[in-house]
Enzyme design. Sequence first.
Site, short mmCIF file in Angstrom:
data_model
loop_
_atom_site.label_atom_id
_atom_site.label_comp_id
_atom_site.label_asym_id
_atom_site.label_seq_id
_atom_site.Cartn_x
_atom_site.Cartn_y
_atom_site.Cartn_z
N ARG A 231 0.85 -1.19 0.00
CA ARG A 231 0.00 0.00 0.00
C ARG A 231 0.89 1.23 0.00
O ARG A 231 1.91 1.27 0.71
CB ARG A 231 -0.92 0.03 1.23
CG ARG A 231 -2.12 -0.89 1.17
CD ARG A 231 -3.14 -0.48 0.08
NE ARG A 231 -4.26 -1.40 -0.01
CZ ARG A 231 -4.36 -2.44 -0.81
NH1 ARG A 231 -3.36 -2.73 -1.64
NH2 ARG A 231 -5.44 -3.20 -0.81
N ASP A 255 4.48 -0.27 -6.91
CA ASP A 255 3.22 -0.63 -7.59
C ASP A 255 2.07 0.16 -6.97
O ASP A 255 0.95 0.11 -7.46
CB ASP A 255 2.96 -2.14 -7.46
CG ASP A 255 1.73 -2.57 -8.26
OD1 ASP A 255 1.67 -2.25 -9.47
OD2 ASP A 255 0.82 -3.20 -7.69
N GLU A 260 -2.41 7.60 -4.96
CA GLU A 260 -2.73 6.95 -6.25
C GLU A 260 -4.19 7.08 -6.67
O GLU A 260 -4.51 7.00 -7.85
CB GLU A 260 -2.35 5.46 -6.20
CG GLU A 260 -3.24 4.64 -5.29
CD GLU A 260 -2.87 3.15 -5.27
OE1 GLU A 260 -1.68 2.85 -5.14
OE2 GLU A 260 -3.78 2.32 -5.40
N HIS A 292 -0.62 -0.08 -9.62
CA HIS A 292 -1.39 -1.06 -8.83
C HIS A 292 -1.81 -2.25 -9.70
O HIS A 292 -2.98 -2.61 -9.77
CB HIS A 292 -2.61 -0.38 -8.19
CG HIS A 292 -2.99 -1.02 -6.89
ND1 HIS A 292 -3.22 -0.29 -5.75
CD2 HIS A 292 -3.17 -2.31 -6.54
CE1 HIS A 292 -3.53 -1.10 -4.76
NE2 HIS A 292 -3.50 -2.34 -5.22
P1 NAI Z 1 -1.57 -11.22 5.00
O1 NAI Z 1 -2.63 -10.74 5.93
O2 NAI Z 1 -1.52 -12.66 4.63
O3 NAI Z 1 -0.13 -10.82 5.58
C1 NAI Z 1 0.15 -9.57 6.17
C2 NAI Z 1 1.26 -9.77 7.16
O4 NAI Z 1 1.61 -8.48 7.69
C3 NAI Z 1 0.87 -10.66 8.35
O5 NAI Z 1 1.87 -11.66 8.55
C4 NAI Z 1 0.81 -9.70 9.52
O6 NAI Z 1 1.19 -10.29 10.74
C5 NAI Z 1 1.84 -8.66 9.08
N1 NAI Z 1 1.69 -7.40 9.81
C6 NAI Z 1 0.57 -6.86 10.35
N2 NAI Z 1 0.89 -5.70 10.98
C7 NAI Z 1 2.23 -5.53 10.82
C8 NAI Z 1 3.14 -4.53 11.26
N3 NAI Z 1 2.74 -3.50 11.99
N4 NAI Z 1 4.44 -4.68 10.91
C9 NAI Z 1 4.87 -5.74 10.20
N5 NAI Z 1 4.05 -6.73 9.77
C10 NAI Z 1 2.75 -6.61 10.08
O7 NAI Z 1 -1.70 -10.29 3.71
P2 NAI Z 1 -1.20 -10.60 2.23
O8 NAI Z 1 -2.25 -11.30 1.47
O9 NAI Z 1 0.17 -11.17 2.29
O10 NAI Z 1 -1.14 -9.10 1.64
C11 NAI Z 1 -0.20 -8.16 2.11
C12 NAI Z 1 -0.58 -6.79 1.59
O11 NAI Z 1 -0.45 -6.78 0.16
C13 NAI Z 1 -2.06 -6.41 1.83
O12 NAI Z 1 -2.20 -5.77 3.06
C14 NAI Z 1 -2.37 -5.48 0.70
O13 NAI Z 1 -2.23 -4.17 1.16
C15 NAI Z 1 -1.29 -5.77 -0.35
N6 NAI Z 1 -1.83 -6.22 -1.63
C16 NAI Z 1 -1.47 -5.54 -2.77
C17 NAI Z 1 -1.95 -5.93 -4.01
C18 NAI Z 1 -1.53 -5.25 -5.27
O14 NAI Z 1 -2.15 -5.48 -6.33
N7 NAI Z 1 -0.50 -4.42 -5.26
C19 NAI Z 1 -2.90 -7.05 -4.11
C20 NAI Z 1 -3.16 -7.74 -2.87
C21 NAI Z 1 -2.66 -7.32 -1.68
#
Ligand code: NAI
Length: 345
Positions: A231, A255, A260, A292
Amino acid sequence: MIKVAFFDTKAYDKESFEKAGRDSGLTFKFLETKLTEDTAELAKGYDVVCVFVNDTVNEAVIDKLYEGGVRLIALRCAGYNNVDIRHAYGKVHVVHVPAYSPYAVAEHTAALLLTSVRRIHKAYNRTRDFNFSLGGLTGFDLHGKTVGVIGTGKIGRIFIDICRGFGMRVIAYDRFPAEGSGIEYVSLDELFDQSDIISLHCPLTEETRHLINAEAIEKMKKGAVILNTSRGGLIDAEALLAGIRARKVGAACLDVYEEEADVFFEDRSGHILDDELLSRLISMPNVIVTSHQAFLTEEALENIADTTIANILSYYEKDGLLDNELCYRCGNIEKCKKARKERCF
Ligand code: NAI
């Protein structure tokens, strides 16, 4: 007949939802406009709204949707930082697509990394112009380098596996480390200090906003490459630009971008870009921006449509747990999701 209004619809959304929803019994209205306080009126008379990452779902919007009869907000994405879940509690149920293709995002991150360090973006333009010179295209081996991964959830872990495949050393920071995962967790400061490449895979929260700021950049190795497919708000873009201009940051692959919402996903060619910060970043030879796009694979689009439709149908078909509901009841969305055995309210 359950009526669903889509906001910020693109041609690929329409195509995948029309295909997946053919026999669902749902009626779709595809609106191109984003959901805002001004456009929320358009959802009047609909049962469900389906929104994406740059739609605004704040207090005022939720109230307008609720007054207009909407009872379910279906996010066709994973991140939910644009939704006031706390305000929705007790009024409108909120569901999301927790994982549609973590591979899509992790692979795009790797694509950006390789493009940047091997200067593929420069070479592509050169050879199209029959310029076969190699000056300025020297890259560096990923093998043996240290990558620091922030956020070791679904996407972060796949990215870790990819990096290990390149023979990189992986260190990671996560607020909730995955026990028994074999990942070497370090503190954020250690990660900044040791990493040649830093990749962001955590959600945007109050705690993580501007995680990469001037102070963090100061702690990094000279020449560190920063990757953000998570993000935009995770990075203070002004500080990033300053770090690039000071030759401290070696490269940035973005990305996502904090502002954005007004720019990405649209064809702005031929227009003057008002966002000077974004213009400056794009003008840097060591910055790559994609708009994105990391999620955009055929597999992901199919999964997004299938899961969103299943989320909507399960809201109407059964009284039990809404598997992908984002609930604020206990104040901790992530923890609550795992523990809950019933609907949010
Ligand atoms: P997920 O929920 O599986 O993993 C997120 C991880 O971040 C978890 O292990 C969590 O413990 C950790 N986390 C939470 N708070 C934290 C903090 N303060 N410091 C460090 N780590 C922390 O999510 P996933 O599916 O891996 O997605 C990650 C991010 O990717 C999403 O939040 C979303 O913003 C982004 N995303 C971007 C896309 C794109 O097209 N560019 C598409 C899909 C997701």
